[in-house]
Structure formats: C-alpha cells, structure tokens
Design a protein around this motif. Structure first.
Motif, PDB file in Angstrom:
ATOM      1  N   LEU A   1       0.843  -1.189   0.000  1.00 24.68           N
ATOM      2  CA  LEU A   1       0.000   0.000   0.000  1.00 24.68           C
ATOM      3  C   LEU A   1       0.881   1.243   0.000  1.00 24.68           C
ATOM      4  O   LEU A   1       2.065   1.181   0.342  1.00 24.68           O
ATOM      5  CB  LEU A   1      -0.887   0.032   1.252  1.00 24.68           C
ATOM      6  N   PRO A   2       0.339   2.397  -0.347  1.00 25.42           N
ATOM      7  CA  PRO A   2       1.112   3.638  -0.236  1.00 25.42           C
ATOM      8  C   PRO A   2       1.624   3.835   1.195  1.00 25.42           C
ATOM      9  O   PRO A   2       0.997   3.394   2.158  1.00 25.42           O
ATOM     10  CB  PRO A   2       0.092   4.718  -0.617  1.00 25.42           C
ATOM     11  N   GLY A   3       2.772   4.499   1.295  1.00 22.34           N
ATOM     12  CA  GLY A   3       3.321   4.781   2.606  1.00 22.34           C
ATOM     13  C   GLY A   3       4.116   3.648   3.205  1.00 22.34           C
ATOM     14  O   GLY A   3       4.437   3.672   4.394  1.00 22.34           O
ATOM     15  N   GLY A   4       4.431   2.629   2.406  1.00 21.61           N
ATOM     16  CA  GLY A   4       5.209   1.513   2.898  1.00 21.61           C
ATOM     17  C   GLY A   4       4.411   0.488   3.672  1.00 21.61           C
ATOM     18  O   GLY A   4       4.991  -0.419   4.280  1.00 21.61           O
ATOM     19  N   LEU A   5       3.095   0.583   3.683  1.00 22.91           N
ATOM     20  CA  LEU A   5       2.247  -0.378   4.388  1.00 22.91           C
ATOM     21  C   LEU A   5       2.095  -1.652   3.561  1.00 22.91           C
ATOM     22  O   LEU A   5       2.224  -1.633   2.333  1.00 22.91           O
ATOM     23  CB  LEU A   5       0.867   0.219   4.656  1.00 22.91           C
ATOM     24  N   VAL A   6       1.816  -2.752   4.247  1.00 17.93           N
ATOM     25  CA  VAL A   6       1.624  -4.040   3.575  1.00 17.93           C
ATOM     26  C   VAL A   6       0.422  -4.749   4.182  1.00 17.93           C
ATOM     27  O   VAL A   6       0.330  -4.903   5.406  1.00 17.93           O
ATOM     28  CB  VAL A   6       2.865  -4.941   3.705  1.00 17.93           C
ATOM     29  N   LEU A   7      -0.490  -5.186   3.313  1.00 18.02           N
ATOM     30  CA  LEU A   7      -1.593  -6.043   3.744  1.00 18.02           C
ATOM     31  C   LEU A   7      -1.181  -7.500   3.619  1.00 18.02           C
ATOM     32  O   LEU A   7      -0.542  -7.887   2.644  1.00 18.02           O
ATOM     33  CB  LEU A   7      -2.824  -5.819   2.859  1.00 18.02           C
ATOM     34  N   ARG A   8      -1.545  -8.316   4.612  1.00 13.60           N
ATOM     35  CA  ARG A   8      -1.429  -9.763   4.485  1.00 13.60           C
ATOM     36  C   ARG A   8      -2.799 -10.271   4.062  1.00 13.60           C
ATOM     37  O   ARG A   8      -3.764 -10.166   4.827  1.00 13.60           O
ATOM     38  CB  ARG A   8      -1.022 -10.397   5.803  1.00 13.60           C
ATOM     39  N   ARG A   9      -2.898 -10.810   2.874  1.00 12.27           N
ATOM     40  CA  ARG A   9      -4.211 -11.176   2.310  1.00 12.27           C
ATOM     41  C   ARG A   9      -4.431 -12.686   2.359  1.00 12.27           C
ATOM     42  O   ARG A   9      -3.657 -13.460   1.818  1.00 12.27           O
ATOM     43  CB  ARG A   9      -4.325 -10.670   0.878  1.00 12.27           C
ATOM     44  N   HIS A  10      -5.517 -13.088   3.016  1.00 13.78           N
ATOM     45  CA  HIS A  10      -5.947 -14.484   3.100  1.00 13.78           C
ATOM     46  C   HIS A  10      -7.247 -14.626   2.321  1.00 13.78           C
ATOM     47  O   HIS A  10      -8.106 -13.738   2.368  1.00 13.78           O
ATOM     48  CB  HIS A  10      -6.193 -14.897   4.549  1.00 13.78           C
ATOM     49  N   THR A  11      -7.409 -15.733   1.629  1.00 15.75           N
ATOM     50  CA  THR A  11      -8.633 -15.957   0.870  1.00 15.75           C
ATOM     51  C   THR A  11      -9.191 -17.340   1.158  1.00 15.75           C
ATOM     52  O   THR A  11      -8.451 -18.274   1.501  1.00 15.75           O
ATOM     53  CB  THR A  11      -8.382 -15.819  -0.649  1.00 15.75           C
ATOM     54  N   ASP A  12     -10.486 -17.465   1.003  1.00 10.68           N
ATOM     55  CA  ASP A  12     -11.181 -18.740   1.150  1.00 10.68           C
ATOM     56  C   ASP A  12     -12.028 -18.938  -0.097  1.00 10.68           C
ATOM     57  O   ASP A  12     -13.245 -18.743  -0.078  1.00 10.68           O
ATOM     58  CB  ASP A  12     -12.029 -18.739   2.416  1.00 10.68           C
ATOM     59  N   GLY A  13     -11.375 -19.263  -1.179  1.00  9.13           N
ATOM     60  CA  GLY A  13     -12.082 -19.430  -2.436  1.00  9.13           C
ATOM     61  C   GLY A  13     -12.839 -18.166  -2.798  1.00  9.13           C
ATOM     62  O   GLY A  13     -12.303 -17.058  -2.725  1.00  9.13           O
ATOM     63  N   ASP A  14     -14.096 -18.355  -3.173  1.00 13.25           N
ATOM     64  CA  ASP A  14     -14.943 -17.214  -3.515  1.00 13.25           C
ATOM     65  C   ASP A  14     -15.748 -16.723  -2.328  1.00 13.25           C
ATOM     66  O   ASP A  14     -16.569 -15.810  -2.476  1.00 13.25           O
ATOM     67  CB  ASP A  14     -15.909 -17.603  -4.647  1.00 13.25           C
ATOM     68  N   ARG A  15     -15.527 -17.312  -1.137  1.00 12.13           N
ATOM     69  CA  ARG A  15     -16.369 -16.958   0.001  1.00 12.13           C
ATOM     70  C   ARG A  15     -15.881 -15.722   0.744  1.00 12.13           C
ATOM     71  O   ARG A  15     -16.686 -14.899   1.186  1.00 12.13           O
ATOM     72  CB  ARG A  15     -16.451 -18.131   0.974  1.00 12.13           C
ATOM     73  N   ALA A  16     -14.577 -15.596   0.949  1.00 12.14           N
ATOM     74  CA  ALA A  16     -14.092 -14.507   1.797  1.00 12.14           C
ATOM     75  C   ALA A  16     -12.668 -14.120   1.435  1.00 12.14           C
ATOM     76  O   ALA A  16     -11.873 -14.953   0.979  1.00 12.14           O
ATOM     77  CB  ALA A  16     -14.159 -14.900   3.271  1.00 12.14           C
TER      78      ALA A  16
END
Length: 277
Positions: free
Chosen positions: A57-72
């Motif tokens: 993300l801007p500003g040096g931020l980082v998201l940790r992204r988890h997914t559960d198929g098409d549900r979440a």
C-alpha cells in the motif's frame, strides 16, 4: 459473493496472532505461524504453510491477504500504535481498496475489525478473556471543567462514540461461545495514555459505566471505517487488569493465544457468512 474483511492491529505481534488464526481456515500463514493448527489446503507443495499474499500500500504499508475461495477475503494490517496513527493507516487501506475495486460505488470492505490485546476492567474482563465492543469510545476526547469532564458531544461538536449494531455483536458473540470462547459484550475505551493507577481506573469506570476494556486504537479505526460507511467492531483479548502497572501479572502470551483462537473461529463463521451490515 466474496465477503471482504479488513482486520487492523496496532503492532506486528498482534497481526502475527491474527494471521496464525486465519492459517487454519484460509490459505496462508507467515513463517512465524508455522506451528499454528491448519488444514491440508493451507500448505504448499512442500508441506510447509503457505504465506499469505502481500499487498503493498502507499506509505510503505503491507496487507497480508488471506482468501477462502470465492467466500471470503481477509486482509490483515499492522496499523500502528495510537488512534491517530491507526486512523491514517486504516484510511489508506480503505482508500486503496475503494480506488482499486471494480465498482467505486461499493463499500471497499464489508467489515472492519480493530483487533489486539488490551487492559480489562475488573471483574468484568479478567486477563485471558475476550471483549467484543458494544461501542467504541474515545474515553478522553472532550474537556475538563470545574464541574467535571465534558465529552466532545456536550461541547457541541464532534463525536466520541461509535455504537456497534447488536446484530453484529450478537453474531460474533454467538460464534465465539459456540467455539468455546465466551466473551463480554461491552464498551471498549480508546485512550492515548494507558492507565497506570487505581485512581485513573476508577475515574474511567465512573465516566464510562459498563466499559470492559481499554486500548489505544479502536476509535481511530472506527473513524476511518465510518468515513467509508463500513461497519466496524473491536475485539480485545485481555492481557492485564486496568490499574496500577504490575508487569509480573501481565499475560500477554495468553492474550495473543486468545486472539488467535478468536480469529480462527470467526474465520469459519462470521467472516464467510452474509456481509455484516
């Protein structure tokens, strides 16, 4: 329909616990969470836990992204300490999601969660327990007067409280109780100075009857979420009693374990169910 959740913590240790909780129900876990319980689909070809996608993300931020198929899809952000820092970083994450989404008229997320450890007011929230916010309160946003404290609303401008809908807190509390994590549903206070005396603890308890926990970020997260029309709830695992600082009695490890288990349960239930409106 993919349900989009943003979980914001203050520091990396809290984000690590959240990521560990998600590892058992959604693909992805950092190397720091390798011992977290998981299911086979959370491992890569070598059998090691798969890392979550990292979204810069801007500003040096980082998201940790988890997914559960098409549900979440659950994004985890270590947003900084204190209401100002976390309001800025949460706002950045929300703006990024809004600008990169397929439909800019939609809300960027279905739910924002402020999560972490906290001090608990006794006896309502003993160390090791969990508090779900019925309201997110800026405990000292106002003015001192000769007649006592006045909240910012009483001064005629601003707000110091974000109520959380009972429908949302009820769903969260029910899911946790079913998973063996009973919780208190009560106001959570946001402070800029952590309470360190019995006098201050008593003052806050009198000013905000029923409050069960104090932390430093919830109101900042709630302000950012409100600007985008996204529901918000605060989850606090209690590490210590609000009052005199007794570091020998702190149970930070237990609180982080409670946070991890809480997120695991919600990752199986509330986060993959109908959007939280």
């Amino acid at each position: 329909m993919t349900h989009r959740i943003l979980i914001v913590t203050a520091v990396a240790a809290e984000a690590d616990s959240v990521t560990a909780g998600l590892a058992s129900v959604m693909p992805g876990a950092d190397s720091v969470t390798a011992e977290a319980p998981d299911t086979p689909d959370t491992r890569d070809a070598s059998g090691a836990p798969a890392a979550p996608e990292r979204v810069p993300l801007p500003g040096g931020l980082v998201l940790r992204r988890h997914t559960d198929g098409d549900r979440a899809r659950v994004d985890v952000l270590a947003g900084g300490v204190g209401p100002a820092a976390v309001a800025a970083t949460t706002g950045t994450a929300l703006a990024y999601a809004a600008l990169t989404g397929t439909d800019h008229r939609e809300r960027p997320y279905d739910l924002v969660v402020s999560a972490g450890i906290a001090g608990g007011f006794q006896p309502s929230a003993p160390p090791g327990s969990l508090v779900v916010s019925s309201a997110i309160v800026a405990a000292d946003l106002g003015a001192e007067t000769p007649d006592g404290y006045l909240a910012v609303e009483e001064l005629g401008f601003g707000r110091s409280v974000h109520p959380v809908p009972e429908a949302l807190t009820g769903r969260v509390a029910a899911a946790l109780a079913a998973g063996g994590v009973p919780c208190a549903v009560a106001p959570v206070l946001t402070v800029s100075t952590v309470t360190g005396s019995a006098r201050r603890a008593a003052e806050l308890a009198e000013r905000h009857p029923g409050a069960a926990a104090e932390a430093m970020e919830g109101f900042g997260v709630a302000e950012a979420a409100a600007a985008y029309g996204v529901p918000v709830v605060e989850l606090r695992a209690v590490s210590n009693a609000v009052g005199p600082r007794d570091r020998a009695a702190w149970r930070v490890g237990d609180a982080l374990d409670t946070l991890r288990h809480t997120v695991r349960l919600l990752g199986r239930t509330v986060f993959v169910e109908a959007p939280c409106t």
